[in-house]
Design a protein around this motif. Structure first.
Motif, PDB file in Angstrom:
ATOM      1  N   ALA A  19     -38.603  20.570 -34.058  1.00  0.00           N
ATOM      2  CA  ALA A  19     -39.647  19.637 -33.656  1.00  0.00           C
ATOM      3  C   ALA A  19     -40.940  20.344 -33.283  1.00  0.00           C
ATOM      4  CB  ALA A  19     -39.149  18.793 -32.483  1.00  0.00           C
ATOM      5  N   ASP A  20     -40.857  21.457 -32.575  1.00  0.00           N
ATOM      6  CA  ASP A  20     -42.066  22.145 -32.143  1.00  0.00           C
ATOM      7  C   ASP A  20     -42.926  22.558 -33.335  1.00  0.00           C
ATOM      8  OD1 ASP A  20     -41.375  21.853 -29.508  1.00  0.00           O
ATOM      9  OD2 ASP A  20     -40.595  23.886 -29.271  1.00  0.00           O
ATOM     10  N   LEU A  23     -44.526  19.311 -34.868  1.00  0.00           N
ATOM     11  CA  LEU A  23     -45.573  18.724 -34.035  1.00  0.00           C
ATOM     12  C   LEU A  23     -46.806  19.614 -33.988  1.00  0.00           C
ATOM     13  CD1 LEU A  23     -43.367  17.331 -31.135  1.00  0.00           C
ATOM     14  CD2 LEU A  23     -44.540  16.016 -32.907  1.00  0.00           C
ATOM     15  N   LYS A  27     -50.921  18.452 -35.617  1.00  0.00           N
ATOM     16  CA  LYS A  27     -52.031  18.284 -34.660  1.00  0.00           C
ATOM     17  C   LYS A  27     -53.391  18.095 -35.326  1.00  0.00           C
ATOM     18  CE  LYS A  27     -50.193  20.481 -30.487  1.00  0.00           C
ATOM     19  NZ  LYS A  27     -50.306  21.649 -29.567  1.00  0.00           N
ATOM     20  N   ALA A  49     -36.085  11.365 -31.468  1.00  0.00           N
ATOM     21  CA  ALA A  49     -37.207  11.644 -30.565  1.00  0.00           C
ATOM     22  C   ALA A  49     -38.412  12.173 -31.332  1.00  0.00           C
ATOM     23  CB  ALA A  49     -36.784  12.646 -29.488  1.00  0.00           C
ATOM     24  N   LEU A  50     -38.166  12.954 -32.369  1.00  0.00           N
ATOM     25  CA  LEU A  50     -39.285  13.473 -33.154  1.00  0.00           C
ATOM     26  C   LEU A  50     -39.986  12.338 -33.900  1.00  0.00           C
ATOM     27  CD1 LEU A  50     -40.992  15.736 -34.390  1.00  0.00           C
ATOM     28  CD2 LEU A  50     -39.317  15.815 -36.247  1.00  0.00           C
ATOM     29  N   GLU A  52     -40.211   9.283 -33.054  1.00  0.00           N
ATOM     30  CA  GLU A  52     -40.990   8.539 -32.068  1.00  0.00           C
ATOM     31  C   GLU A  52     -42.258   9.297 -31.680  1.00  0.00           C
ATOM     32  OE1 GLU A  52     -38.016   8.080 -29.105  1.00  0.00           O
ATOM     33  OE2 GLU A  52     -36.984   6.448 -30.155  1.00  0.00           O
ATOM     34  N   ALA A  53     -42.155  10.620 -31.567  1.00  0.00           N
ATOM     35  CA  ALA A  53     -43.326  11.423 -31.202  1.00  0.00           C
ATOM     36  C   ALA A  53     -44.382  11.390 -32.302  1.00  0.00           C
ATOM     37  CB  ALA A  53     -42.896  12.860 -30.920  1.00  0.00           C
ATOM     38  N   LEU A  54     -43.962  11.439 -33.546  1.00  0.00           N
ATOM     39  CA  LEU A  54     -44.906  11.382 -34.664  1.00  0.00           C
ATOM     40  C   LEU A  54     -45.588  10.025 -34.725  1.00  0.00           C
ATOM     41  CD1 LEU A  54     -42.727  13.159 -37.376  1.00  0.00           C
ATOM     42  CD2 LEU A  54     -44.719  14.124 -36.200  1.00  0.00           C
ATOM     43  N   ALA A  56     -46.068   8.044 -32.233  1.00  0.00           N
ATOM     44  CA  ALA A  56     -46.956   7.936 -31.080  1.00  0.00           C
ATOM     45  C   ALA A  56     -48.300   8.594 -31.354  1.00  0.00           C
ATOM     46  CB  ALA A  56     -46.308   8.579 -29.851  1.00  0.00           C
ATOM     47  N   ARG A  57     -48.317   9.534 -32.297  1.00  0.00           N
ATOM     48  CA  ARG A  57     -49.562  10.197 -32.696  1.00  0.00           C
ATOM     49  C   ARG A  57     -50.306   9.434 -33.790  1.00  0.00           C
ATOM     50  NH1 ARG A  57     -46.397  13.662 -30.293  1.00  0.00           N
ATOM     51  NH2 ARG A  57     -47.112  15.658 -29.453  1.00  0.00           N
TER      52      ARG A  57
END
Length: 239
Positions: A19-20, A23, A27, A49-50, A52-54, A56-57
């Motif tokens: 994930a790091d 993400l 950026k 979770a990844l 969802e994080a993408l 959210a961006r």
């Protein structure tokens, strides 16, 4: 954030191990210029979770897990994927009509239902490899056969080589989605893809969405490469 009038044709394949890395890569990218594809390796490593994080961006996500199992299992998997709020999911057309129909029915009635497409023939395969699997048709014929079966099953489109896009547009119409991996800008290495096409040629031939990985993800300046490809596609659409 994406607006209702924004429909990026480019889907960047996030072929990263964790994930790091993914993400960090996204950026500098503009969600108005691309969507993102999360495949097996990254999803197994990073999980929902990844995704969802993408999202959210501001990115829309194609969850590329190529479900292929008995109809009930695939239907359940599609419901679980849809619950993540992803833009698109896929199954293998080789799972057959009953399996694809079960997948479609599992998504019906949902709010913001994801697009559902099917893989025809992997772009890493050629006629010899299909023959070694006991399939007598060549790649082009097999892709067209499975694409017809996919449309008959009520799905939104297929994953296919851009080399097949023109034939599939003729067979199945322009509205039927044709999501094409194996896209390489001129001068890029082919890698493990055997049936490759440039972005502009793919769009002219009927591809609706272009999956591009290493030419962007391994570039020194991914945002510039993405913008250049987007400009190339915009010129084709305006011509």
């Amino acid at each position: 954030m994406l607006t209702e009038n924004t429909d990026p044709r480019i889907i960047i394949a996030l072929d990263f191990p964790d994930a790091d890395s993914a993400l960090s890569f996204v950026k500098p990218l503009d969600p108005a210029l691309c969507r993102l594809k999360v495949g097996f390796e990254l999803f197994v490593a990073a999980g929902p979770a990844l995704v969802e994080a993408l999202q959210a961006r501001g990115f829309q996500v194609f969850l590329d897990l190529k479900f292929h199992d008995i109809p009930n299992t695939v239907a359940s998997a599609c419901r679980a994927a849809a619950a993540l709020g992803v833009w698109m999911i896929n199954v293998h057309a080789g799972g057959g009509q009953r399996m694809m129909e079960a997948a479609r029915e599992a998504l019906e009635g949902g709010v913001d239902r994801p697009l559902l497409i099917a893989v025809t023939v992997l772009t890493s395969m050629d006629d010899a490899e299909l023959g070694a699997c006991g399939i007598g048709r060549g790649v082009d014929a097999q892709a067209r056969f499975l694409a017809r079966l996919t449309q008959e099953s009520g799905l939104d489109g297929v994953v296919c080589s851009a080399r097949e896009a023109a034939a599939l547009r003729e067979d199945l119409g322009a509205a039927f989605l044709k999501v094409t991996p194996g896209i390489r800008p001129r001068g890029s290495e082919a890698g493990d893809q055997k049936r490759i096409v440039t972005p502009a040629d793919a769009l002219r031939d009927g591809a609706t969405h272009l999956v591009i990985g290493r030419p962007i993800t391994r570039a020194q300046d991914p945002a510039t490469v993405l913008a250049d490809i987007h400009g190339e596609l915009a010129a084709v659409m305006e011509a």
